[in-house]
Write an enzyme that holds these catalytic residues in place. Structure first.
Site, PDB file in Angstrom:
ATOM      1  N   LYS A  13       4.206   4.093  13.654  1.00 22.98           N
ATOM      2  CA  LYS A  13       4.868   5.120  13.823  1.00 22.98           C
ATOM      3  C   LYS A  13       5.713   6.081  14.387  1.00 22.98           C
ATOM      4  O   LYS A  13       6.649   6.903  14.777  1.00 22.98           O
ATOM      5  CB  LYS A  13       3.975   6.172  12.413  1.00 22.98           C
ATOM      6  CG  LYS A  13       4.184   5.155  11.134  1.00 22.98           C
ATOM      7  CD  LYS A  13       3.249   6.184   9.966  1.00 22.98           C
ATOM      8  CE  LYS A  13       3.198   5.583   9.007  1.00 22.98           C
ATOM      9  NZ  LYS A  13       2.040   6.243   7.884  1.00 22.98           N
ATOM     10  N   ASP A  83       3.488   9.830   5.304  1.00 26.71           N
ATOM     11  CA  ASP A  83       2.682   9.888   4.561  1.00 26.71           C
ATOM     12  C   ASP A  83       4.208   8.016   3.920  1.00 26.71           C
ATOM     13  O   ASP A  83       5.038   8.723   3.427  1.00 26.71           O
ATOM     14  CB  ASP A  83       2.041   9.641   3.339  1.00 26.71           C
ATOM     15  CG  ASP A  83       0.825   8.824   3.288  1.00 26.71           C
ATOM     16  OD1 ASP A  83      -0.183   8.762   4.065  1.00 26.71           O
ATOM     17  OD2 ASP A  83       0.710   8.527   1.828  1.00 26.71           O
ATOM     18  N   TYR A 179       5.001  -4.170   5.630  1.00 23.44           N
ATOM     19  CA  TYR A 179       5.434  -5.667   5.386  1.00 23.44           C
ATOM     20  C   TYR A 179       6.872  -5.987   5.935  1.00 23.44           C
ATOM     21  O   TYR A 179       7.272  -6.544   5.124  1.00 23.44           O
ATOM     22  CB  TYR A 179       5.241  -4.597   3.678  1.00 23.44           C
ATOM     23  CG  TYR A 179       4.124  -4.580   2.995  1.00 23.44           C
ATOM     24  CD1 TYR A 179       3.341  -5.609   2.582  1.00 23.44           C
ATOM     25  CD2 TYR A 179       3.628  -3.322   3.359  1.00 23.44           C
ATOM     26  CE1 TYR A 179       2.434  -5.137   1.989  1.00 23.44           C
ATOM     27  CE2 TYR A 179       2.566  -3.063   2.864  1.00 23.44           C
ATOM     28  CZ  TYR A 179       1.763  -4.550   2.240  1.00 23.44           C
ATOM     29  OH  TYR A 179       0.729  -3.504   1.477  1.00 23.44           O
ATOM     30  N   HIS A 205      13.612   3.804   5.483  1.00 23.18           N
ATOM     31  CA  HIS A 205      13.508   4.968   4.663  1.00 23.18           C
ATOM     32  C   HIS A 205      12.149   6.964   5.651  1.00 23.18           C
ATOM     33  O   HIS A 205      13.155   7.159   5.186  1.00 23.18           O
ATOM     34  CB  HIS A 205      11.959   4.784   3.989  1.00 23.18           C
ATOM     35  CG  HIS A 205      10.890   4.156   4.537  1.00 23.18           C
ATOM     36  ND1 HIS A 205      11.386   2.590   5.734  1.00 23.18           N
ATOM     37  CD2 HIS A 205      10.134   3.712   4.695  1.00 23.18           C
ATOM     38  CE1 HIS A 205      10.259   1.959   5.754  1.00 23.18           C
ATOM     39  NE2 HIS A 205       9.158   2.948   5.658  1.00 23.18           N
TER      40      HIS A 205
HETATM   41  P1  IMP Z   1       0.362   5.459   5.807  1.00 23.46           P
HETATM   42  O1  IMP Z   1      -0.384   5.004   7.274  1.00 23.46           O
HETATM   43  O2  IMP Z   1      -1.014   5.325   4.347  1.00 23.46           O
HETATM   44  O3  IMP Z   1       1.112   6.352   5.460  1.00 23.46           O
HETATM   45  O4  IMP Z   1       0.557   3.926   5.627  1.00 23.46           O
HETATM   46  C1  IMP Z   1       1.413   3.254   5.432  1.00 23.46           C
HETATM   47  C2  IMP Z   1       1.764   1.968   5.492  1.00 23.46           C
HETATM   48  O5  IMP Z   1       2.850   1.357   4.515  1.00 23.46           O
HETATM   49  C3  IMP Z   1       1.958   0.701   6.404  1.00 23.46           C
HETATM   50  O6  IMP Z   1       0.228   0.235   6.602  1.00 23.46           O
HETATM   51  C4  IMP Z   1       1.804   0.231   5.720  1.00 23.46           C
HETATM   52  O7  IMP Z   1       1.650  -0.840   5.910  1.00 23.46           O
HETATM   53  C5  IMP Z   1       3.383   0.007   4.695  1.00 23.46           C
HETATM   54  N1  IMP Z   1       4.404   1.011   5.724  1.00 23.46           N
HETATM   55  C6  IMP Z   1       4.800   2.282   5.749  1.00 23.46           C
HETATM   56  N2  IMP Z   1       6.162   2.637   6.495  1.00 23.46           N
HETATM   57  C7  IMP Z   1       6.179   0.950   6.580  1.00 23.46           C
HETATM   58  C8  IMP Z   1       7.727   0.624   7.779  1.00 23.46           C
HETATM   59  O8  IMP Z   1       8.219   1.461   8.096  1.00 23.46           O
HETATM   60  N3  IMP Z   1       7.548  -0.772   7.177  1.00 23.46           N
HETATM   61  C9  IMP Z   1       6.789  -1.540   7.492  1.00 23.46           C
HETATM   62  N4  IMP Z   1       5.814  -1.266   6.593  1.00 23.46           N
HETATM   63  C10 IMP Z   1       5.667   0.345   6.058  1.00 23.46           C
END
Ligand code: IMP
Length: 230
Positions: A13, A83, A179, A205
């Site tokens: 990220k 998020d 993913y 996104h």
């Molecule tokens: P967060 O850190 O709680 O926002 O979880 C985000 C999760 O969503 C990640 O661990 C990925 O599994 C998925 N995710 C979010 N953005 C992406 C992306 O750009 N590519 C692939 N998976 C993503």
């Protein structure tokens, strides 16, 4: 030059946000401070979680600023949390806010699952779903808050971005994270992991949410002064 503290430990990220916003901003990341909090996300929506993350960091900064560690902090900064996750139509919108711990939901294991475990579970659940019903989207909500805050009531700013697409039948490509090897963005016959960061950072996104943030920044800080470009 503004300082943006990225409220994440996800290096992918961080890389994407910096790649999209550019290097005219000074960046700090939670991992710059060994005592930075581990951020909990208990919300039912991406927006709730993004806001929660910013609030936790703002409170941590307040506490830190009240102590001897004040000198470790810049005079003022912006805290940005992302998020995000995947919503699959055939699964009623899952994994959604559970994207990071999708596989662990079955075992009760604490913390997040590995990307390969999450992808394996997704493929298993999608095994019988025909081509025309494999629609999905990535969603990203960014929350942005200024520190120090003028008051507890000072609002956070939220920006959302969506990227429509579909889920493949097997992982393809080695770029990106999460993913990405299973996600074909609309209009492409290659996955995010195959398309590479230049294309992903234009259409994802996250790119769309950051473009909305940059637009807001320009409208409130004036064109030319902003260290943020879309
Ligand atoms: P967060 O850190 O709680 O926002 O979880 C985000 C999760 O969503 C990640 O661990 C990925 O599994 C998925 N995710 C979010 N953005 C992406 C992306 O750009 N590519 C692939 N998976 C993503």
């Amino acid at each position: 030059m503004e300082t943006l503290l990225l409220a994440t430990r996800n290096r992918h990220k961080v890389g994407e946000i910096r790649g999209i916003l550019g290097e005219t901003i000074r960046y700090r990341v939670l991992t710059d401070w060994p005592d930075a909090p581990h951020l909990s996300e208990t919300g039912r929506t991406f927006a709730e979680n993004a806001r929660q993350k910013v609030i936790q960091v703002l409170h941590w900064l307040d506490t830190k600023a009240a102590g001897v560690a004040r000198a470790e902090l810049p005079e003022g900064l912006w805290v940005l949390a992302d998020d995000s996750g995947l919503e699959v139509d055939a699964l009623g919108g899952a994994p959604g806010v559970e994207s990071a711990r999708f596989a662990a939901l079955d075992t009760g294991a604490p913390g997040n699952s590995s990307d390969s475990e999450n992808n394996a579970k997704l493929l298993r659940l999608m095994a019988g779903v025909p081509e025309g019903q494999r629609g999905a989207r990535f969603r990203c909500v960014l929350a942005l808050g200024r520190w120090p805050r003028q008051s507890e009531a000072e609002p956070l700013h939220c920006f959302e971005g969506v990227c429509e697409g579909r889920i493949g039948w097997q992982p393809r490509g080695s770029g990106g994270f999460g993913y990405d090897p299973l996600f074909y963005p609309e209009g492409f016959d290659r996955t995010f992991a195959e398309l590479g960061e230049e294309v992903k950072n234009r259409i994802s996104h996250r790119a769309r949410a950051l473009a909305a943030l940059a637009e807001w920044w320009r409208s409130t800080h004036g064109a030319g002064e902003a260290g943020v470009r879309s």
